[in-house]
Design an enzyme around this catalytic site. Structure first.
Site, PDB file in Angstrom:
ATOM      1  CE1 TYR A  18      -2.167  17.039 -37.573  1.00 58.77           C
ATOM      2  CE2 TYR A  18      -4.363  17.984 -37.654  1.00 58.77           C
ATOM      3  CZ  TYR A  18      -3.002  18.101 -37.858  1.00 58.77           C
ATOM      4  OH  TYR A  18      -2.488  19.278 -38.324  1.00 58.77           O
ATOM      5  CG  LEU A 155      -2.432  31.017 -29.541  1.00 57.14           C
ATOM      6  CD1 LEU A 155      -3.638  30.517 -28.755  1.00 57.14           C
ATOM      7  CD2 LEU A 155      -2.198  32.503 -29.273  1.00 57.14           C
ATOM      8  CB  SER A 195      -7.265  25.218 -26.113  1.00 60.27           C
ATOM      9  OG  SER A 195      -7.219  24.997 -24.706  1.00 60.27           O
ATOM     10  NE  ARG A 200      -5.061  28.312 -20.992  1.00 63.17           N
ATOM     11  CZ  ARG A 200      -3.874  27.836 -20.694  1.00 63.17           C
ATOM     12  NH1 ARG A 200      -3.316  26.926 -21.490  1.00 63.17           N
ATOM     13  NH2 ARG A 200      -3.222  28.245 -19.629  1.00 63.17           N
ATOM     14  CG  ASN A 204      -7.956  30.485 -27.751  1.00 63.86           C
ATOM     15  OD1 ASN A 204      -7.357  31.358 -27.135  1.00 63.86           O
ATOM     16  ND2 ASN A 204      -7.532  29.229 -27.781  1.00 63.86           N
TER      17      ASN A 204
END
Length: 227
Positions: A18, A155, A195, A200, A204
């Site tokens: 990442y 999701l 997110s 959000r 969540n």
């Protein structure tokens, strides 16, 4: 990440791939939380398997931490390196650089290969999981082995406009995304919602104010395309 930590999240999942381990380390530092209060997962790319310890040491420097809570092999290595890579993770755990070790994107057969070769099973297998991918048989395979399932892209891989989800959400005064995340928890699957929007991120996290009924869970289970 700082917003998430302020809201109450205490698990951050990152990976060498990442390229944001330094950001994770900075967010934890800036949060004012003690390092022990935040559970940090990072992952080893299979192409780094031959120098796994060096890669871990780089991750620790970037995270500005003396250890990670969970270190995973991001996806299976080639057959020749399967066991040796797992042994490298176990050695890092023995040396106190990681608290727990596991894998990601492994089949039950590969879990068995690692366990039979070393006598130590992965603590976790991080795999894609969503209503469409729900596979009770696969879940049972993990439970029988004592391996925790962490579900990712729950999701992302879900049609949140599905009438089954929107109807359940309306009844519980929740969003379809919250329903899907709550459904994961009802199956004891560790969730990794992602997110970049603070509202959000907050939504969540807000999953304790409602419970799904058995009928809700059965209806969501029926969305599965597995098998």
């Amino acid at each position: 990440m700082r917003s998430a930590l302020e809201i109450g999240y205490r698990h951050i999942d990152t990976a060498t791939l990442y390229g944001n381990e330094a950001d994770v380390g900075r967010a934890v530092k800036d949060s004012g939380l003690e390092r022990e209060q935040v559970f940090i997962t990072t992952k080893l790319r299979p192409q780094d398997a031959r120098h796994a310890r060096r890669t871990l040491e780089s991750s620790l420097r970037l995270l500005d931490s003396g250890y990670v809570d969970l270190w995973l092999i991001h996806w299976p290595t080639g057959r020749d390196e399967l066991v040796s890579t797992w042994q490298e993770l176990l050695a890092a755990k023995s040396d106190g650089l990681v608290r727990n070790v596991g894998v990601s994107n492994y089949s039950p057969a590969l879990l068995d290969t690692l366990t039979e070769a070393t006598g130590q099973r992965p603590a976790v297998n991080q795999i894609p999981w969503s209503p469409a991918q729900h596979d009770p048989g696969l879940l049972e395979e993990h439970r029988r082995r004592g391996v925790v399932v962490e579900g990712y892209s729950g999701l992302k891989n879900t049609d949140l406009r599905d009438p089954v989800l929107t109807e359940i959400a309306q009844r519980h005064d929740a969003t379809p995304a919250q329903v899907v995340l709550r459904w994961h928890l009802e199956h004891d699957i560790v969730i990794l919602p992602r997110s970049s929007r603070p509202e959000r991120i907050a939504a969540n996290f807000d999953l304790e104010r409602f419970d799904l009924t058995k009928d809700d869970i059965t209806a969501i289970d029926a969305l599965s395309r597995a098998g």
